[in-house]
Each structure stands twice: as structure tokens, then as C-alpha cells.
Design an enzyme around this catalytic site. Structure first.
Site, PDB file in Angstrom:
ATOM      1  N   SER A   1     -52.091  -8.580  29.146  1.00 39.22           N
ATOM      2  CA  SER A   1     -52.052  -9.931  29.700  1.00 39.22           C
ATOM      3  C   SER A   1     -52.476 -10.946  28.655  1.00 39.22           C
ATOM      4  CB  SER A   1     -52.971 -10.034  30.916  1.00 39.22           C
ATOM      5  OG  SER A   1     -53.045 -11.367  31.388  1.00 39.22           O
ATOM      6  N   SER A   2     -51.832 -12.123  28.711  1.00 38.41           N
ATOM      7  CA  SER A   2     -52.206 -13.214  27.811  1.00 38.41           C
ATOM      8  C   SER A   2     -53.340 -14.056  28.380  1.00 38.41           C
ATOM      9  CB  SER A   2     -50.993 -14.105  27.548  1.00 38.41           C
ATOM     10  OG  SER A   2     -50.530 -14.676  28.767  1.00 38.41           O
TER      11      SER A   2
ATOM     12  N   HIS B   1     -44.410   8.068  53.223  1.00 38.67           N
ATOM     13  CA  HIS B   1     -44.255   6.716  53.777  1.00 38.67           C
ATOM     14  C   HIS B   1     -45.328   5.765  53.249  1.00 38.67           C
ATOM     15  CE1 HIS B   1     -41.391   8.255  56.834  1.00 38.67           C
ATOM     16  NE2 HIS B   1     -42.187   9.315  56.838  1.00 38.67           N
TER      17      HIS B   1
ATOM     18  N   SER C   1      -1.999   5.109  20.522  1.00 35.30           N
ATOM     19  CA  SER C   1      -3.312   4.617  20.961  1.00 35.30           C
ATOM     20  C   SER C   1      -3.681   5.204  22.316  1.00 35.30           C
ATOM     21  CB  SER C   1      -3.307   3.084  21.056  1.00 35.30           C
ATOM     22  OG  SER C   1      -3.088   2.498  19.799  1.00 35.30           O
TER      23      SER C   1
ATOM     24  N   ARG D   1       0.826  -1.207   0.000  1.00 33.62           N
ATOM     25  CA  ARG D   1       0.000   0.000   0.000  1.00 33.62           C
ATOM     26  C   ARG D   1       0.862   1.259   0.000  1.00 33.62           C
ATOM     27  NH1 ARG D   1      -2.011  -2.671   4.897  1.00 33.62           N
ATOM     28  NH2 ARG D   1      -0.340  -2.525   6.425  1.00 33.62           N
TER      29      ARG D   1
ATOM     30  N   PRO E   1      -0.219   2.477   7.910  1.00 37.52           N
ATOM     31  CA  PRO E   1      -1.122   2.673   9.057  1.00 37.52           C
ATOM     32  C   PRO E   1      -0.468   3.364  10.243  1.00 37.52           C
ATOM     33  CG  PRO E   1      -0.563   0.347   8.792  1.00 37.52           C
ATOM     34  CD  PRO E   1      -0.076   1.048   7.570  1.00 37.52           C
TER      35      PRO E   1
ATOM     36  N   ASP F   1       2.951   4.987  10.207  1.00 35.97           N
ATOM     37  CA  ASP F   1       3.760   6.151   9.851  1.00 35.97           C
ATOM     38  C   ASP F   1       2.929   7.311   9.321  1.00 35.97           C
ATOM     39  OD1 ASP F   1       5.966   4.665  10.567  1.00 35.97           O
ATOM     40  OD2 ASP F   1       6.408   4.034   8.505  1.00 35.97           O
TER      41      ASP F   1
END
EC number: 4.2.1.2
Length: 467
Positions: A318-319, A188, A140, A126, A130, A132
Site C-alpha cells: 500500500s502507498s 458456502h 496460404s 532475385r 517467393p 514459385d
């Protein structure tokens, strides 16, 4: 056609999928950290791309990087920001604690893509390197915390704060609309003296307003960027103007008030800014949980609960029980608030850890931070849209409970004294009498005096108090 290509790093060559832009270090991380399913958040990936874009521009301006390479890196970063390469960032949260592997993932993707844009190929031949080129003037150790702060600040400003303001406005409008509705108070979980529904909701509004202030107070620290500190905070291998310029460039391209951190040692060694900012998010979660619990209690019923307010009926509840409708928005909000509180524990532990010049819990910290922001922002939006805007008072039920309350007797304290007032309340409760009947039976005051002194609407202070 080859399905792999050879990439090389300082440890040697390794095969990488031919159709991927990442390189050797990303591939090693994929093979060594097959842990769970949590990936680096997309917003953090985009923050890394913004950081690399700004660094390329400043390195070019300082004559450290050629215009040709800098332009190609910026174009590649723009493609990442546009979402064109989201599948090129597959690494897990559970990796090196400095985020080095994700930094190199970005470096490799941008280097390979920039090389292609310059007419070259991806891989060892390439045209853009990445380390340099893409990582020039960086480590990082300063890139990843910078990206963390960029992602965090943008998420707070663009996602969370707008939704917090919207919910606050909705509740403020409800507070004003219900300012004249006198209801019984509760302390309360027991009956207490009256207040208005507007006053009760005004307390929720004030909670959220304080939460906003606490979050906004944390933003300047989050806006401080570590970039320029390089490995340990000394700025080794950077131009004297680099740190300031790159922070200024990030401020320009994000329209956010980023500045270079005044002390890079703190910026690398700690996660204090995010620990403190997330503390404000935890406070917001606590407030939202209290509000959601109050709403679902006040809306409980429909016939056998408190039932002082109604909330939107969004879906069957509710089912097995026909016609049942549940306070689902309140339940979703309280669950995500619990998650945010759990995230806060993890972030605190991560922030307190790491040694000497570098915190090494960063991927976990930013993962939890961004999750909390997203949960709270989405949760507030959903709660506002599907619950808060539809809150309505049930005036008949409110009046029924108000008139049945024994705590209205408190109005008699200043007229007949605490002890006699308590005797009236106890007699009424024990014998199932009204307060008036008990008071008259004991002979402590006349009917006219009772009617004059026990008036709920006069027991709430200013009807406009609070909002």
C-alpha cells in the site's frame, strides 16, 4: 543512396524500404492494415519458417526444387529461426483471416534472403521466387494452419506443460507435509466439518492433474497438419507423397509427433483442434483461479482474516497503509485467468465462423491461443516460485478456529440424532457457549461422552486420504 526499391506483384510495382527483405505484398498489407499494435507472434513466425524449411527439403527430395535453391531457402529459414530477421515481420494480427499476408511476408523475406545467399540481389531481379520456389506445393490455406498447429503444439509441450507439472509437484509436497494438520472445513463460506490441510491441498493437486490429462488428450489433434491440402483440401498441385513427407520432416526437425491430417478438408475449414485444446486451457484457468482464491482467503489477515496459512511477503502492498502486504501473486494469477477465459470466447467465435472450405479467423485464433499459453505458463511459474513454495500453516490460528467451530456437533448425529445435535449448536451460538457447555446444559449427553465423541482428528477420515 536509395532509401526504397521497387518490388512487383500481380497488382503491379510498389516501393519498399531498401533495407528490408520483405516485398510487395507485405508492403501493401502494412499500408492497408494500420490497425492497433498487435503483431503476429514471434513463435508463429518461427513456425512459418519451420514449415518453409521442411517444404524446401521435401520439394528437393521429390525433384521439384533444385538443390541450390532449396539449400538457400533452408539457410534463410535458419536465420529467421535464430532471430536474425525478427524485424522483417511487421504485419498486424488484424489482416486477411487466412493469414495469407503473413505467409507472403515469409515467402518474400526468404526469397530475397536466399537470393542474396546465392550471390543475387533482393527485389524483382532475385534468383529465388517467393511463390514459385518458397511457396512451392503450398497455399496460404494450408501453410498458415500448419504453422498455427506447429506453434501451438510446441508452446504447449515446451512452455505450459512443464510449468503445470512443477506447480502440481509443489502442491503435492505441501499436501504431504501438512497431512496431519486438522482444520475446519468451509462450505458456502460457512463453517463445516473438519479436514486436514493436506486433504484440502490434495484437492488442488487433483484438479491440476486432471487439467494435465485434458491438455494432453488434445495434443494428437493439434499434431495433425494441414500441409498438402493446398487451396481447398484436395491437394491440387502437390506430389502424392508431399503431405506425408513434409509432416515427417517437421516431426524430425522439431522432435514433436507431427503427422499429416487424415482429412485436409477439416484441417482447412475449421480450427477445431485449437478450439478444443484451448477449452482445456480454459479449464486450467478455472482451476488456477479457484486455487489462487482459496490461497488468498486462507492467508487473509494478518489479524482480522482467516489467517490459517502464511504466504511469502514479496513487496509493500500500500502507498498509504504502512506495513501492509498483499497476496499479489494470487491477484496476478486470477487476472490472467480472466484473460484466458476471454480469449476462449474469442477463439470459440472464430472457430465457429468462416465459411465452406476455409476458416478465416486464423490470425486472431492463434494470437489468443499463444497468449493464453504464455500467460498460463508464466503465471504458474511466478505463482509457484513466489507463493506456492512458501505456503506455511499457522497452527495456532488453525487450532483456534477449529475449536470454536459449531460444526463439530456433526459428530453427535449418529449418537443423539440430527435434531438434538442441531439444538445444541443453536443454543451454543445464541448464548455464546461452547458446544460442550450447551450439550451438558440440555442434558443430552455426559461430559465423558462429549469428549469421546467430539474429536476433530477422528472426523477427517483417513489422515492420508487424497495424498
Amino acid at each position: 543512396m536509395n532509401t526504397v526499391r521497387s518490388e512487383k506483384d500481380s497488382m503491379g510495382a510498389i516501393d519498399v524500404p531498401a533495407d528490408k527483405l520483405w516485398g510487395a505484398q507485405t508492403q501493401r498489407s502494412l499500408e492497408h492494415f494500420r490497425i492497433s499494435t498487435e503483431k503476429m507472434p514471434t513463435s508463429l513466425i518461427h513456425a512459418l519458417a519451420l514449415t518453409k524449411r521442411a517444404a524446401a527439403k521435401v520439394n528437393e527430395d521429390l525433384d521439384l526444387l533444385s538443390e541450390e535453391k532449396a539449400s538457400a531457402i533452408r539457410q534463410a529459414a535458419d536465420e529467421v529461426l535464430a532471430g536474425q530477421h525478427d524485424d522483417e515481420f511487421p504485419l498486424a494480427i488484424w489482416q486477411t483471416g487466412s493469414g495469407t499476408q503473413s505467409n507472403m511476408n515469409m515467402n518474400e523475406v526468404l526469397a530475397n534472403r536466399a537470393s542474396e545467399l546465392l550471390g543475387g540481389v533482393r527485389g524483382m531481379e532475385r534468383k529465388v521466387h517467393p511463390n514459385d520456389d518458397v511457396n512451392k506445393s503450398q497455399s496460404s490455406n494450408d501453410v498458415f494452419p500448419t504453422a498455427m498447429h506447429v506453434a501451438a503444439l510446441l508452446a504447449l509441450r515446451k512452455q505450459l506443460i512443464p510449468q503445470l507439472k512443477t506447480l502440481t509437484q509443489t502442491l503435492s509436497e505441501k499436501s504431504r507435509a501438512f497431512a496431519d494438520i486438522v482444520k475446519i472445513g468451509r462450505t458456502h463460506l460457512q463453517d463445516a466439518t473438519p479436514l486436514t490441510l493436506g486433504q484440502e491441498i490434495s484437492g488442488w493437486v487433483a484438479m491440476l492433474e486432471h487439467n494435465l490429462k485434458h491438455i494432453e488428450y488434445s495434443l494428437p489433434h493439434v499434431a495433425e497438419l494441414a500441409l498438402g491440402g493446398t487451396a481447398v483440401g484436395t491437394g491440387l498441385n502437390t506430389h502424392p507423397e508431399y503431405a506425408r513427407r513434409v509432416a515427417d520432416e517437421l516431426a524430425v526437425i522439431t522432435c514433436a509427433p507431427f503427422v499429416t491430417a487424415p482429412n485436409k478438408f477439416e484441417a482447412l475449414a475449421t480450427c477445431d483442434a485449437l478450439v478444443q485444446a484451448h477449452g482445456a486451457l480454459k479449464g486450467l484457468a478455472a482451476s488456477l483461479m479457484k486455487i489462487a482464491n482459496d490461497v488468498r482467503w486462507l492467508a487473509s489477515g494478518p489479524r482480522c482474516g482467516i489467517g490459517e496459512i502464511s504466504i511469502p511477503e514479496n513487496e509493500p502492498g500500500s502507498s498509504i497503509m504502512p506495513g501492509k502486504v498483499n497476496p499479489t501473486q494470487c491477484e496476478a494469477l486470477t487476472m490472467l485467468c480472466c484473460q484466458v477465459m476471454g480469449n476462449d470466447v474469442a477463439i470459440n467465435m472464430g472457430g465457429a465462423s468462416g465459411n465452406f472450405e476455409l476458416n478465416v479467423f486464423r490470425p486472431m485464433v492463434i494470437h489468443n491461443f499463444l497468449q493464453s499459453v504464455r500467460l498460463l505458463a508464466d503465471g504458474m511459474e511466478s505463482f509457484n516460485k513466489h507463493c506456492a513454495v512458501g505456503i506455511e500453516p499457522n497452527r495456532e490460528r488453525i487450532n483456534q478456529l477449529l475449536n470454536e467451530s459449531l460444526m463439530l456437533v456433526t459428530a453427535l448425529n449418529t449418537h443423539i440424532g440430527y435434531d438434538k445435535a442441531a439444538e445444541i449448536a443453536k443454543k451454543a451460538h445464541k448464548e455464546g457457549l461452547t458446544l460442550k457447555a450447551a450439550a451438558l446444559a440440555l442434558g443430552y449427553l455426559s461430559e465423558a461422552e462429549f469428549d469421546s465423541w467430539v474429536r476433530p482428528e477422528q472426523m477427517v477420515g483417513s489422515m492420508k486420504a487424497g495424498r
